[in-house]
Design a protein around this motif. Sequence first.
Motif: not given
Length: 448
Positions: A350-373
Amino acid sequence: MRKLALGLALSLTLAAPAAAETVAIVGGRILTAGPAGEIPQGTVVIRDGKIAAVGANLSPPAGARIIDARGLTVTPGLVAANAHLGAVEVRALGDDVAVSNTAIGAAFDVQYGLDPQSTLIPVARLAGITRAIVTPRAAGGGTGDHMHGDEGEDLTAGGGDDSRSHALFGGQAAVIHLGEGADILMQPKVGMVVPFGGGGARVAGGARGAQIVALKAVFRDVRDYMRNRTAYDRAGLRDLALSKSDLEALIPVIEGRTPIIARVSKLSDIRMVLKFAREERVKLILNGAEEGWMAAAEIAQAGVPVILNPLTDRPENFEMLGATLENAARLHAAGVTVVIEGQGGAHRVREMRYNAGNAAAYGLPYAAALAAVTINPARVFGVADRIGSLEPGKEADVVIWTGDPFEPLSQPTAVFIRGEAQPMTSRQLDLRDRYKDLSGAYPVAYPR
């Protein structure tokens, strides 16, 4: 008032057959994860289990059940990669994601051990997860197997086969849906798990070079078997290292139809795996790749996607000295398709979405973070024509959130899977509600 209306609408939705109704989710901020991108205020229409329409200026169809999503966010259902959902309950009591059998390695198939009644599925569903790629756990253990938090313990190949060739392969992955029902299987045989690096070395006798030699020998055996099936059946073919079941299971890999899910961390191992896949002409998915950013251009040039945990940044061993929180961002910038996994194969997925948010905080574009999950795991495992984005014709996996899905305080208010509204509860929540207030009558079997 809006929450009350939404709850009433959902209760009515649950009471009606999904195939007989049309649902219109109106007024929400829609993150499609598809070509339409973000729609600041729009409508999603669900009909007969499919997405019928998505747009900014859509009028709800006549007779549609209306769900007011003003002030809320609407996304595709999240897709959990490298999960163990439906195949494990309590790790210490056993699971259905690993096998120690000298006759079964590549032939091991997680689809046959799936449990639709797993108590972990509703927990993941309440985090907006509607699909999962269930992967076996490879022999060898350690970082080469990328075990997850509460599930991490070394596994070794079993049995008395000195060659241990069966242990070179973890088995075959499957895509499942997390909806209620007796059958959660969506697509079987979507990948073949193979441990590389330290994990691969352990099952091959202790050295990385031994693993590559052993794999190449096995692949030669499979190709010989494909050319001489009749001779094999009448015992007219030379002795082969694998059982017939394993040989058959590897044919789609050799033919390039089923990808290898290579569990690997270290830069030199990643380059070795890329070379191996190129020489053997097999499809490849990297899993883990903590030092992947150091070979980002090479991975992108090879067209190989990466499944990773963006929170892995500690040099826990010599295979991950280069781990960084910017791994996802740097791989994406180089053109690599990035898939973000959860913090645990089952219990913390269930923490997958938090991981995506952290990746966005460290430079991954938001749209790419959403696509990644969402859409990326669907593409990588060959089911993007059915799930992963809010597009007409796709199965209606839709989540309505109180806010940004990457914000921990945001929660789903509604989850649809294949157009069916799912119950917003779990065994854990039921137990909480049962025992949180004992000032009145005690539950059955708990008299004063």
